[in-house]
Design a protein around this motif. Structure first.
Motif, PDB file in Angstrom:
ATOM      1  N   ASP A  70     -29.552  -4.608 -59.288  1.00  0.00           N
ATOM      2  CA  ASP A  70     -29.733  -3.158 -59.207  1.00  0.00           C
ATOM      3  C   ASP A  70     -30.952  -2.797 -58.363  1.00  0.00           C
ATOM      4  OD1 ASP A  70     -27.580  -2.356 -61.050  1.00  0.00           O
ATOM      5  OD2 ASP A  70     -28.793  -3.362 -62.553  1.00  0.00           O
ATOM      6  N   ARG A  71     -32.047  -3.537 -58.576  1.00  0.00           N
ATOM      7  CA  ARG A  71     -33.273  -3.254 -57.824  1.00  0.00           C
ATOM      8  C   ARG A  71     -33.142  -3.638 -56.354  1.00  0.00           C
ATOM      9  NH1 ARG A  71     -35.147  -4.861 -62.952  1.00  0.00           N
ATOM     10  NH2 ARG A  71     -35.313  -7.064 -62.363  1.00  0.00           N
ATOM     11  N   VAL A  72     -32.441  -4.750 -56.098  1.00  0.00           N
ATOM     12  CA  VAL A  72     -32.203  -5.159 -54.709  1.00  0.00           C
ATOM     13  C   VAL A  72     -31.335  -4.126 -53.997  1.00  0.00           C
ATOM     14  CG1 VAL A  72     -31.107  -6.890 -53.234  1.00  0.00           C
ATOM     15  CG2 VAL A  72     -32.505  -7.613 -55.179  1.00  0.00           C
ATOM     16  N   TYR A  73     -30.306  -3.651 -54.680  1.00  0.00           N
ATOM     17  CA  TYR A  73     -29.420  -2.655 -54.069  1.00  0.00           C
ATOM     18  C   TYR A  73     -30.163  -1.354 -53.774  1.00  0.00           C
ATOM     19  CZ  TYR A  73     -25.652   0.718 -53.493  1.00  0.00           C
ATOM     20  OH  TYR A  73     -24.850   1.707 -52.994  1.00  0.00           O
ATOM     21  N   GLU A  74     -31.005  -0.912 -54.714  1.00  0.00           N
ATOM     22  CA  GLU A  74     -31.791   0.307 -54.489  1.00  0.00           C
ATOM     23  C   GLU A  74     -32.678   0.159 -53.254  1.00  0.00           C
ATOM     24  OE1 GLU A  74     -33.964   1.045 -58.039  1.00  0.00           O
ATOM     25  OE2 GLU A  74     -32.177   1.532 -59.238  1.00  0.00           O
ATOM     26  N   ALA A  75     -33.313  -1.003 -53.125  1.00  0.00           N
ATOM     27  CA  ALA A  75     -34.162  -1.247 -51.960  1.00  0.00           C
ATOM     28  C   ALA A  75     -33.319  -1.323 -50.691  1.00  0.00           C
ATOM     29  CB  ALA A  75     -34.940  -2.546 -52.149  1.00  0.00           C
ATOM     30  N   PHE A  76     -32.137  -1.915 -50.797  1.00  0.00           N
ATOM     31  CA  PHE A  76     -31.236  -2.042 -49.655  1.00  0.00           C
ATOM     32  C   PHE A  76     -30.814  -0.661 -49.154  1.00  0.00           C
ATOM     33  CE2 PHE A  76     -27.348  -2.963 -47.380  1.00  0.00           C
ATOM     34  CZ  PHE A  76     -27.617  -4.180 -46.764  1.00  0.00           C
ATOM     35  N   VAL A  77     -30.447   0.209 -50.096  1.00  0.00           N
ATOM     36  CA  VAL A  77     -30.047   1.576 -49.754  1.00  0.00           C
ATOM     37  C   VAL A  77     -31.212   2.326 -49.105  1.00  0.00           C
ATOM     38  CG1 VAL A  77     -29.417   3.812 -50.731  1.00  0.00           C
ATOM     39  CG2 VAL A  77     -28.254   1.748 -51.509  1.00  0.00           C
ATOM     40  N   LYS A  78     -32.391   2.172 -49.664  1.00  0.00           N
ATOM     41  CA  LYS A  78     -33.564   2.872 -49.155  1.00  0.00           C
ATOM     42  C   LYS A  78     -33.943   2.408 -47.750  1.00  0.00           C
ATOM     43  CE  LYS A  78     -38.419   3.836 -50.234  1.00  0.00           C
ATOM     44  NZ  LYS A  78     -39.521   3.589 -51.214  1.00  0.00           N
ATOM     45  N   GLU A  79     -33.948   1.106 -47.535  1.00  0.00           N
ATOM     46  CA  GLU A  79     -34.381   0.560 -46.249  1.00  0.00           C
ATOM     47  C   GLU A  79     -33.381   0.803 -45.134  1.00  0.00           C
ATOM     48  OE1 GLU A  79     -37.322  -0.750 -45.550  1.00  0.00           O
ATOM     49  OE2 GLU A  79     -37.955  -0.391 -47.609  1.00  0.00           O
ATOM     50  N   LEU A  80     -32.082   0.759 -45.478  1.00  0.00           N
ATOM     51  CA  LEU A  80     -31.063   0.901 -44.439  1.00  0.00           C
ATOM     52  C   LEU A  80     -30.510   2.314 -44.329  1.00  0.00           C
ATOM     53  CD1 LEU A  80     -31.195  -2.235 -44.715  1.00  0.00           C
ATOM     54  CD2 LEU A  80     -28.781  -2.240 -44.067  1.00  0.00           C
ATOM     55  N   GLY A  81     -30.940   3.201 -45.253  1.00  0.00           N
ATOM     56  CA  GLY A  81     -30.482   4.583 -45.189  1.00  0.00           C
ATOM     57  C   GLY A  81     -29.036   4.759 -45.585  1.00  0.00           C
TER      58      GLY A  81
END
Length: 476
Positions: A70-81
């Motif tokens: 969940d935390r990796v996905y949140e960071a993934f969404v944030k970094e890649l827009g």
């Protein structure tokens, strides 16, 4: 943990940002849809927190485990827009790029999983309440003659109250129709209406009708067709099939009616035609599908006895690998609706915990303070709460099939134990330690023992096998 760095390494390992067309995640895995099937598996496997990498159903899937993903996905969404994906978008992303029969079959089975994912918390909650109620209604508990409810007014009233507030299980076809219609892209409110039609109180009881217990059944004479006025209590498959038709028909009719009239005519025509389809086609067809699948499950568990239950439990995790395990939830829901019990949940429990046992076995065989030990123990822990993918892909299939096979054997033995002591659950969706809360109270101790047996068997097999032949991945 540096999530920004993890995302950067994922993007690099997946072939760059331009190669990633979409992202979503499940309980344990980050799922990426790629333009081209080109990625650096070794680089991805060495990412901090990654427990395994594989490509399946048109997706690059990186196993991180519960919570961390969940935390990796949140960071993934944030970094890649990338915006958060709704159910319809997620469904589109998970459609196999491979249009082969195999790809289409996998997507069909996955649809069943999607339908029940959102319902599981409610089903589990109701099942837990029924489990508590069973304590008050169990004869002989605490050394009493009769049950608590038989002996005490307060216990009887609590049991009655719990039965009322756990009523969600009585209306399961309504929830299934809602979720299925939404999953297939239709108006979910129409799904609710369809679900209510399935269990309408003015219609005859389908269980009694199918068993020939009704002396007379009224029929509708519609367009020269005689349609029995019978409901579909427990009609999980009729609900799913009718919802699929309704979602597709709604889109079809919307395109063919002038826009200014859609608000009036589309709902009426959709509900009318879908209801006719339910009673004429999909209701009877759903009964046939449910009867067929139920017959296979019934043969393995009821007719084939202990051996059948062992085979059933042993096959569950191989089905997880192929992605064809998703329909099992539908069978469990059908069992729950028809009988109030679910004998598959204990089989799920032993099949998952045995994979944890194999991972734990590999932990004992690995060198002290090695990364393999860290991965093994971190993959074992999720199996205690019903998640087997990290153990399967990060440990049990990483270097050899031996750990996985040892777990399959452990599941079979655990499944046989569950059958011998008739262990059943009052719901589905929970296994492992949380699964104790929905197990029928009189056999709860055997649920625990069965899981411990399934945990221990693969450890013993791996230790013995390693002594004589050696297990790939051990002592490294």
């Amino acid at each position: 943990m540096d999530y920004k760095k993890i995302v950067e390494e994922i993007v690099t390992g997946a072939g760059g940002k331009d190669n990633i067309t979409g992202a979503t995640h499940c309980v344990t895995r980050l799922r990426l849809t790629l333009n081209e099937e080109t990625f650096d598996k070794e680089k991805l496997e060495n990412i901090d927190g990654a427990k395994g990498v594989f490509f399946n159903k048109g997706q690059l899937q990186i196993v991180f485990g519960t919570g961390l993903v969940d935390r990796v996905y949140e960071a993934f969404v944030k970094e890649l827009g990338i915006g958060d994906l709704g159910s319809e978008q997620t469904s589109a992303l998970t459609t196999p790029t491979d249009k082969s029969f195999k790809g289409q079959t996998q997507e069909f089975f996955k649809a069943f999983s999607d339908i029940f994912v959102t319902l599981i918390p409610a089903i589990v909650g109701c099942a837990m309440l029924l489990g508590i109620r069973a304590i008050f209604n169990t004869t002989g508990i605490f050394g009493l003659e009769g049950s608590l409810a038989d002996n005490y007014r307060w216990a009887k009233d609590i049991a009655s109250f719990l039965n009322i507030i756990a009523t969600g299980l009585n209306f399961l076809p309504v929830f299934v129709a809602y979720s299925a219609t939404k999953r297939f892209g239709g108006n979910p409110v129409f799904g609710i209406i369809l679900g209510l039609i399935l269990i309408h109180p003015d219609l005859a009881n389908r269980f009694e009708y199918m068993q020939g217990k009704l002396q007379t059944v009224n029929n509708w004479d519609l367009f020269g067709l005689e349609i029995p006025q019978v409901a579909f209590q427990g009609g999980i498959f009729p609900a799913i099939l009718s919802s699929l038709f309704m979602a597709k028909f709604e889109k079809f009719i919307t395109k063919r009616i002038p826009q200014m009239l859609t608000f009036i005519f589309v709902p009426a025509i959709t509900i009318l035609v879908s209801s006719l389809a339910l009673f004429l086609v999909f209701g009877p067809l759903g009964d046939i599908v449910a009867a067929g699948i139920g017959s296979v499950a019934n043969f393995l568990y009821m007719k084939a006895g202990v051996l059948g239950a062992a085979i059933f439990a042993a096959l569950l995790q191989p089905l997880v690998i192929t992605g064809t395990h998703h329909m099992i939830g539908s069978i469990e829901a059908q069992l729950l609706s028809e009988t109030g019990f679910n004998y598959i949940q204990p089989l799920w429990a032993v099949s998952i915990i045995s994979q944890g046992g194999a991972a734990l076995g590999m932990f004992f065989l690995a060198k002290k303070k090695s990364k393999r030990r860290e991965i093994a123990v971190s993959s074992f822990i999720p199996t205690l709460v019903g998640v087997s993918e990290p153990a399967i892909f990060a440990v049990n299939l990483k270097d050899s099939i031996v750990p996985f096979i040892s777990a399959v054997i452990g599941a079979g033995i655990g499944g046989a134990y569950m059958k011998i002591f008739d262990v059943k659950a009052l719901g589905f969706g929970l296994t492992g330690i949380p699964g104790i809360t929905i197990v029928n109270p009189p056999v709860m101790i055997h649920y625990v023992i069965g899981c411990l047996v399934a945990l221990a068997v693969p450890i013993v097999i791996l230790v013995v096998y390693n002594k004589f032949k050696g297990v790939a991945g051990a002592e490294v």
